[in-house]
Design a protein around this motif. Sequence first.
Motif, PDB file in Angstrom:
ATOM      1  N   MET A  93       0.874  -1.180   0.000  1.00 33.98           N
ATOM      2  CA  MET A  93       0.000   0.000   0.000  1.00 33.98           C
ATOM      3  C   MET A  93       0.908   1.225   0.000  1.00 33.98           C
ATOM      4  O   MET A  93       1.702   1.424   0.919  1.00 33.98           O
ATOM      5  N   GLY A  94       0.824   2.003  -1.058  1.00 37.25           N
ATOM      6  CA  GLY A  94       1.685   3.179  -1.145  1.00 37.25           C
ATOM      7  C   GLY A  94       0.949   4.350  -1.780  1.00 37.25           C
ATOM      8  O   GLY A  94       0.111   4.164  -2.668  1.00 37.25           O
ATOM      9  N   PHE A  95       1.254   5.546  -1.339  1.00 38.20           N
ATOM     10  CA  PHE A  95       0.631   6.737  -1.926  1.00 38.20           C
ATOM     11  C   PHE A  95       1.268   7.052  -3.278  1.00 38.20           C
ATOM     12  O   PHE A  95       2.443   6.755  -3.528  1.00 38.20           O
ATOM     13  N   SER A  96       0.472   7.641  -4.162  1.00 32.28           N
ATOM     14  CA  SER A  96       0.958   7.995  -5.482  1.00 32.28           C
ATOM     15  C   SER A  96       0.120   9.156  -6.034  1.00 32.28           C
ATOM     16  O   SER A  96      -0.737   9.689  -5.324  1.00 32.28           O
ATOM     17  N   TYR A  97       0.362   9.514  -7.291  1.00 30.04           N
ATOM     18  CA  TYR A  97      -0.364  10.655  -7.884  1.00 30.04           C
ATOM     19  C   TYR A  97      -1.006  10.267  -9.207  1.00 30.04           C
ATOM     20  O   TYR A  97      -0.365   9.692 -10.077  1.00 30.04           O
ATOM     21  N   TRP A  98      -2.262  10.619  -9.335  1.00 33.58           N
ATOM     22  CA  TRP A  98      -3.071  10.343 -10.528  1.00 33.58           C
ATOM     23  C   TRP A  98      -3.209  11.643 -11.312  1.00 33.58           C
ATOM     24  O   TRP A  98      -3.639  12.659 -10.764  1.00 33.58           O
ATOM     25  N   GLY A 103      -5.151  18.310 -16.097  1.00 35.25           N
ATOM     26  CA  GLY A 103      -3.738  18.559 -15.860  1.00 35.25           C
ATOM     27  C   GLY A 103      -3.348  18.563 -14.403  1.00 35.25           C
ATOM     28  O   GLY A 103      -2.164  18.551 -14.079  1.00 35.25           O
ATOM     29  N   GLY A 104      -4.346  18.583 -13.496  1.00 31.81           N
ATOM     30  CA  GLY A 104      -4.050  18.561 -12.060  1.00 31.81           C
ATOM     31  C   GLY A 104      -3.689  17.166 -11.579  1.00 31.81           C
ATOM     32  O   GLY A 104      -3.594  16.214 -12.381  1.00 31.81           O
ATOM     33  N   GLN A 105      -3.479  17.021 -10.272  1.00 30.37           N
ATOM     34  CA  GLN A 105      -3.108  15.733  -9.701  1.00 30.37           C
ATOM     35  C   GLN A 105      -4.030  15.380  -8.550  1.00 30.37           C
ATOM     36  O   GLN A 105      -4.506  16.262  -7.831  1.00 30.37           O
ATOM     37  N   GLU A 106      -4.260  14.092  -8.380  1.00 27.35           N
ATOM     38  CA  GLU A 106      -5.052  13.593  -7.252  1.00 27.35           C
ATOM     39  C   GLU A 106      -4.216  12.553  -6.521  1.00 27.35           C
ATOM     40  O   GLU A 106      -3.631  11.664  -7.143  1.00 27.35           O
ATOM     41  N   THR A 107      -4.139  12.684  -5.199  1.00 34.02           N
ATOM     42  CA  THR A 107      -3.401  11.685  -4.415  1.00 34.02           C
ATOM     43  C   THR A 107      -4.202  10.392  -4.349  1.00 34.02           C
ATOM     44  O   THR A 107      -5.410  10.416  -4.090  1.00 34.02           O
ATOM     45  N   ILE A 108      -3.549   9.275  -4.598  1.00 36.70           N
ATOM     46  CA  ILE A 108      -4.224   7.961  -4.546  1.00 36.70           C
ATOM     47  C   ILE A 108      -3.425   7.009  -3.655  1.00 36.70           C
ATOM     48  O   ILE A 108      -2.277   7.280  -3.311  1.00 36.70           O
ATOM     49  N   GLN A 109      -4.065   5.906  -3.268  1.00 37.07           N
ATOM     50  CA  GLN A 109      -3.390   4.851  -2.517  1.00 37.07           C
ATOM     51  C   GLN A 109      -3.356   3.598  -3.401  1.00 37.07           C
ATOM     52  O   GLN A 109      -4.407   3.025  -3.704  1.00 37.07           O
ATOM     53  N   VAL A 110      -2.164   3.214  -3.815  1.00 40.80           N
ATOM     54  CA  VAL A 110      -2.016   2.049  -4.693  1.00 40.80           C
ATOM     55  C   VAL A 110      -1.921   0.790  -3.830  1.00 40.80           C
ATOM     56  O   VAL A 110      -1.096   0.709  -2.917  1.00 40.80           O
ATOM     57  N   ILE A 111      -2.790  -0.165  -4.117  1.00 41.64           N
ATOM     58  CA  ILE A 111      -2.813  -1.438  -3.397  1.00 41.64           C
ATOM     59  C   ILE A 111      -2.266  -2.515  -4.341  1.00 41.64           C
ATOM     60  O   ILE A 111      -2.818  -2.740  -5.419  1.00 41.64           O
ATOM     61  N   GLY A 112      -1.191  -3.194  -3.920  1.00 43.93           N
ATOM     62  CA  GLY A 112      -0.601  -4.251  -4.746  1.00 43.93           C
ATOM     63  C   GLY A 112      -0.768  -5.614  -4.105  1.00 43.93           C
ATOM     64  O   GLY A 112      -0.407  -5.807  -2.941  1.00 43.93           O
ATOM     65  N   PHE A 113      -1.338  -6.567  -4.852  1.00 46.33           N
ATOM     66  CA  PHE A 113      -1.589  -7.912  -4.311  1.00 46.33           C
ATOM     67  C   PHE A 113      -1.112  -8.954  -5.320  1.00 46.33           C
ATOM     68  O   PHE A 113      -0.807  -8.635  -6.480  1.00 46.33           O
ATOM     69  N   ASN A 114      -1.056 -10.199  -4.874  1.00 50.46           N
ATOM     70  CA  ASN A 114      -0.665 -11.298  -5.758  1.00 50.46           C
ATOM     71  C   ASN A 114      -1.893 -11.759  -6.559  1.00 50.46           C
ATOM     72  O   ASN A 114      -2.828 -12.327  -5.981  1.00 50.46           O
ATOM     73  N   PRO A 115      -1.942 -11.530  -7.889  1.00 51.38           N
ATOM     74  CA  PRO A 115      -3.139 -11.893  -8.661  1.00 51.38           C
ATOM     75  C   PRO A 115      -3.328 -13.407  -8.808  1.00 51.38           C
ATOM     76  O   PRO A 115      -4.413 -13.851  -9.171  1.00 51.38           O
ATOM     77  N   GLU A 116      -2.267 -14.195  -8.520  1.00 52.25           N
ATOM     78  CA  GLU A 116      -2.390 -15.656  -8.612  1.00 52.25           C
ATOM     79  C   GLU A 116      -3.218 -16.194  -7.440  1.00 52.25           C
ATOM     80  O   GLU A 116      -4.110 -17.011  -7.618  1.00 52.25           O
ATOM     81  N   THR A 117      -2.894 -15.734  -6.224  1.00 55.76           N
ATOM     82  CA  THR A 117      -3.626 -16.210  -5.043  1.00 55.76           C
ATOM     83  C   THR A 117      -4.822 -15.318  -4.718  1.00 55.76           C
ATOM     84  O   THR A 117      -5.725 -15.725  -4.003  1.00 55.76           O
ATOM     85  N   ARG A 118      -4.781 -14.079  -5.202  1.00 55.97           N
ATOM     86  CA  ARG A 118      -5.822 -13.066  -4.961  1.00 55.97           C
ATOM     87  C   ARG A 118      -5.946 -12.670  -3.496  1.00 55.97           C
ATOM     88  O   ARG A 118      -6.973 -12.145  -3.067  1.00 55.97           O
ATOM     89  N   VAL A 119      -4.941 -12.964  -2.711  1.00 54.01           N
ATOM     90  CA  VAL A 119      -4.938 -12.496  -1.318  1.00 54.01           C
ATOM     91  C   VAL A 119      -4.718 -10.983  -1.337  1.00 54.01           C
ATOM     92  O   VAL A 119      -3.706 -10.499  -1.839  1.00 54.01           O
ATOM     93  N   GLY A 120      -5.700 -10.240  -0.800  1.00 58.06           N
ATOM     94  CA  GLY A 120      -5.609  -8.779  -0.799  1.00 58.06           C
ATOM     95  C   GLY A 120      -6.283  -8.138  -1.990  1.00 58.06           C
ATOM     96  O   GLY A 120      -6.238  -6.911  -2.144  1.00 58.06           O
TER      97      GLY A 120
END
Length: 374
Positions: A93-98, A103-120
């Motif tokens: 889980m990490g913050f990033s910018y969309w 042309g503006g930016q929006e702060t987002i929270q990127v969630i990364g999970f294992n797509p094989e097991t789908r945990v998370g």
Amino acid sequence: MVSLARKNLFHDRVRFAVALLGIQFAVVLMTLQIGFFLKFMTNASVIIDHIEADIWITAKNLKNFDFGLPFSEQKLYEARRVPGVLWAEKFLMGFSYWKMPDGGQETIQVIGFNPETRVGAPWNIVEGNLEDVKYFTQIFIDEADRERLGFPRVGDEVEIVGHKARIAGITRGAKSFVGSPFVFTSFKNALKLSFIPPGQTVYVLVKVAPGYTVEEVKENLARTLTGVDVYTKREFSWKSRRYWLLVTGAGIALLSTALLGLLVGTVIVGQTIYASTMEHLKEFGTLKAIGASNADLYRIILTQALIMAVIGYATGMLLARAFLSVARRAGLEAYLPLEVLAGIFGLTLIMCVGASILSIYKVTRLDPALVFRS
């Protein structure tokens, strides 16, 4: 007694309307603030509560889920060797910018999970195929955040910290507590779309093997792994909620407003019932003189309070519903299960009955001779 109570109440309609307004104010305030508070608490740990892991491994001294800090992926492999661990997965889980269309930016929270097991992985897919996050830089967003992100549709290309990403699908019910939209993708993609360095993870999720208890495996992990903290799912969920509730004081502020509504409603209803009692003091004295007991008079006063509570609650709820509808359109959600609505009705009854105590005390000390003296 019911008929007499009703006549006392409706005799002065202006006063009755003022009392009703006070109850409605209290009901609306309590409903909105308690509903927002419960949603506030639910959102503070929404990701933790929806992931099937029994144990969370985090960076040392982490304050809550939203402030996750990276640590070495080596902890994942060490965790997998600990007795009692059925499986362990890295989770990001990490913050990033969309980049917005204007042309503006929006702060987002990127969630990364294992797509094989789908945990998370996101748990409520409205549109799209979760398998797609394995390819290119495909992402899922929540339907509640579409407006905030410029109304992207499935298939659209967007830009996140200079990288192109494609909307693969839409989820429901995964709204971030801190207001920055969640963006779900594979762990590999998430490293690219956030500021987490390669070779690092933010969390390690652990499932306990059959035959072991959660506490037992937690102790094994805490003894084996250094430089990290180990929590059961319940502990980490409560830690995240407690931070926002107590450390920031945001939750306390919401509950204080609900309490204020209850107090204001009690004062207004109490003043109305007391004024009605004083106005009809001679009638109460007459009833006592012809043989009515104190209990009979209590019933009249309490019936007045209950009638006001029922009417005030019903009309107050209609108003609260209208306010919630407006709030929902503004992106503010409330969580109000039936048990909570029943609890607010109980509080309304207590408020109205409690407000009648002074009137009951006055009638208790009433001398029946009052009617003859006048």
